[in-house]
Design a protein around this motif. Sequence first.
Motif, mmCIF file in Angstrom:
data_model
loop_
_atom_site.group_PDB
_atom_site.id
_atom_site.type_symbol
_atom_site.label_atom_id
_atom_site.label_comp_id
_atom_site.label_asym_id
_atom_site.label_seq_id
_atom_site.Cartn_x
_atom_site.Cartn_y
_atom_site.Cartn_z
ATOM 1 N N TYR A 181 34.007 -21.588 -25.609
ATOM 2 C CA TYR A 181 33.248 -21.749 -26.842
ATOM 3 C C TYR A 181 33.468 -23.116 -27.497
ATOM 4 N N THR A 182 34.228 -23.984 -26.850
ATOM 5 C CA THR A 182 34.513 -25.291 -27.414
ATOM 6 C C THR A 182 33.269 -26.168 -27.391
ATOM 7 N N THR A 183 32.927 -26.734 -28.542
ATOM 8 C CA THR A 183 31.810 -27.672 -28.644
ATOM 9 C C THR A 183 32.227 -28.823 -29.533
ATOM 10 N N ASN A 184 31.421 -29.872 -29.551
ATOM 11 C CA ASN A 184 31.703 -31.020 -30.407
ATOM 12 C C ASN A 184 31.550 -30.684 -31.883
ATOM 13 N N ASP A 185 30.929 -29.526 -32.178
ATOM 14 C CA ASP A 185 30.787 -29.115 -33.578
ATOM 15 C C ASP A 185 32.136 -28.810 -34.216
ATOM 16 N N TRP A 186 33.190 -28.607 -33.376
ATOM 17 C CA TRP A 186 34.513 -28.295 -33.887
ATOM 18 C C TRP A 186 35.530 -29.335 -33.419
ATOM 19 N N ALA A 187 35.108 -30.584 -33.408
ATOM 20 C CA ALA A 187 35.979 -31.685 -32.984
ATOM 21 C C ALA A 187 37.096 -31.899 -33.999
ATOM 22 N N THR A 188 38.212 -32.469 -33.532
ATOM 23 C CA THR A 188 39.339 -32.762 -34.409
ATOM 24 C C THR A 188 39.519 -34.268 -34.562
ATOM 25 N N GLN A 189 40.135 -34.649 -35.667
ATOM 26 C CA GLN A 189 40.491 -36.045 -35.913
ATOM 27 C C GLN A 189 42.001 -36.163 -36.072
ATOM 28 N N HIS A 217 36.178 -30.718 -37.730
ATOM 29 C CA HIS A 217 34.778 -30.554 -38.098
ATOM 30 C C HIS A 217 34.365 -29.100 -37.909
ATOM 31 N N TYR A 218 33.489 -28.617 -38.770
ATOM 32 C CA TYR A 218 32.944 -27.275 -38.596
ATOM 33 C C TYR A 218 31.422 -27.317 -38.690
ATOM 34 N N SER A 219 30.794 -26.406 -37.997
ATOM 35 C CA SER A 219 29.340 -26.245 -38.028
ATOM 36 C C SER A 219 29.045 -24.758 -37.901
ATOM 37 N N VAL A 220 28.523 -24.155 -38.971
ATOM 38 C CA VAL A 220 28.348 -22.715 -39.044
ATOM 39 C C VAL A 220 26.886 -22.378 -39.326
ATOM 40 N N TYR A 221 26.331 -21.491 -38.540
ATOM 41 C CA TYR A 221 24.953 -21.038 -38.734
ATOM 42 C C TYR A 221 24.859 -20.219 -40.014
ATOM 43 N N THR A 222 23.950 -20.591 -40.902
ATOM 44 C CA THR A 222 23.802 -19.886 -42.177
ATOM 45 C C THR A 222 22.419 -19.279 -42.375
ATOM 46 N N GLY A 223 21.528 -19.447 -41.424
ATOM 47 C CA GLY A 223 20.187 -18.879 -41.570
ATOM 48 C C GLY A 223 19.170 -19.756 -40.867
ATOM 49 N N SER A 224 17.907 -19.527 -41.170
ATOM 50 C CA SER A 224 16.833 -20.311 -40.579
ATOM 51 C C SER A 224 15.831 -20.725 -41.639
ATOM 52 N N ASP A 225 15.155 -21.818 -41.359
ATOM 53 C CA ASP A 225 14.126 -22.341 -42.244
ATOM 54 C C ASP A 225 12.910 -21.413 -42.188
ATOM 55 N N ALA A 276 25.721 -25.052 -41.851
ATOM 56 C CA ALA A 276 26.597 -25.709 -42.823
ATOM 57 C C ALA A 276 27.593 -26.544 -42.031
ATOM 58 N N LYS A 277 27.727 -27.829 -42.373
ATOM 59 C CA LYS A 277 28.599 -28.734 -41.631
ATOM 60 C C LYS A 277 29.535 -29.470 -42.575
ATOM 61 N N GLY A 278 30.668 -29.871 -42.052
ATOM 62 C CA GLY A 278 31.609 -30.656 -42.851
ATOM 63 C C GLY A 278 32.926 -30.826 -42.117
ATOM 64 N N TRP A 279 33.909 -31.374 -42.846
ATOM 65 C CA TRP A 279 35.248 -31.598 -42.288
ATOM 66 C C TRP A 279 36.273 -30.873 -43.138
ATOM 67 N N ASP A 280 37.115 -30.091 -42.481
ATOM 68 C CA ASP A 280 38.236 -29.428 -43.144
ATOM 69 C C ASP A 280 39.492 -30.265 -42.997
ATOM 70 N N LYS A 281 40.263 -30.386 -44.076
ATOM 71 C CA LYS A 281 41.620 -30.922 -43.984
ATOM 72 C C LYS A 281 42.562 -29.748 -43.736
ATOM 73 N N LEU A 282 43.370 -29.872 -42.694
ATOM 74 C CA LEU A 282 44.288 -28.798 -42.329
ATOM 75 C C LEU A 282 45.727 -29.289 -42.472
ATOM 76 N N PRO A 283 46.353 -29.053 -43.633
ATOM 77 C CA PRO A 283 47.765 -29.421 -43.799
ATOM 78 C C PRO A 283 48.658 -28.404 -43.114
ATOM 79 N N MET A 284 49.798 -28.868 -42.594
ATOM 80 C CA MET A 284 50.753 -27.996 -41.907
ATOM 81 C C MET A 284 52.160 -28.304 -42.402
ATOM 82 N N GLY A 322 41.031 -22.770 -39.731
ATOM 83 C CA GLY A 322 42.159 -22.796 -38.826
ATOM 84 C C GLY A 322 41.839 -23.633 -37.608
ATOM 85 N N SER A 323 42.720 -23.598 -36.614
ATOM 86 C CA SER A 323 42.525 -24.439 -35.429
ATOM 87 C C SER A 323 43.370 -23.908 -34.278
ATOM 88 N N ILE A 324 43.025 -24.340 -33.066
ATOM 89 C CA ILE A 324 43.842 -24.122 -31.873
ATOM 90 C C ILE A 324 44.004 -25.472 -31.196
#
Length: 214
Positions: free
Chosen positions: A44-52, A87-95, A104-112, A193-195
């Motif tokens: 299920y890995t795609t570029n929609d969930w890339a890490t920085q 990065h996250y990209s989540v389906y929220t509906g259709s036009d 819905a797209k954006g970047w999460d900061k994940l502190p550890m 979260g992340s793996i």
Amino acid sequence: MKKVFVIITLLNCVAMHSFSQEKTEIGITTEGSWFIPHRAETPYTTNDWATQNGFGTGIGFYASRDIFWRVSTDIGIAYRYKQMQQHYSVYTGSDDTNGYPINAKGWDKLPMHYIIVPVHLKMLLNKSFFIIGGIESTWLLNYDVVNEKPEFNWVVGFGSQKYKLKWSVNYIRGFKEQGFLHKNMEPEGYYKGSINLNNMLQLKLSYPIGQLEF
């Protein structure tokens, strides 16, 4: 994982033997690191969930003792903070007009936040420079679900102890992938979260503050 426990047990036995001698150096450590998470590859890995990449920092205490010849061992306890972005990209509906999906797209900061227990062996190459290797046991504190408790890393590096302030440049990598997440769903409809596999370059400083005799 059994091999990891065997290695840790052997290193701890070496450390305990060294600390049963007359003098043990104690001191403080601090670190700065560049965190380069190795993203887990799944079907299920795609570029929609890339890490920085991100940064890390930490502070702790250590106890060190010469064993034989030019070899010494140290054990310690430390706090480490790391941060990455995903990065996250989540389906929220259709036009309604043309039926195209809306994400819905954006970047999460994940502190550890971690508690670290490192065990190292160090060998002097000459009066100033040394090489180092060892294992870290780490506990991730600030996520509801963590699949590796504790997580284990291996460490290799080099440094100098010409002066009281010692430095080393180390490469740290996890034995296994680590997964973590919060139980509360985000407004966009996913769990933060992340793996990934731990992958770090570290600059570590240490300074002796005294000696113990026992």
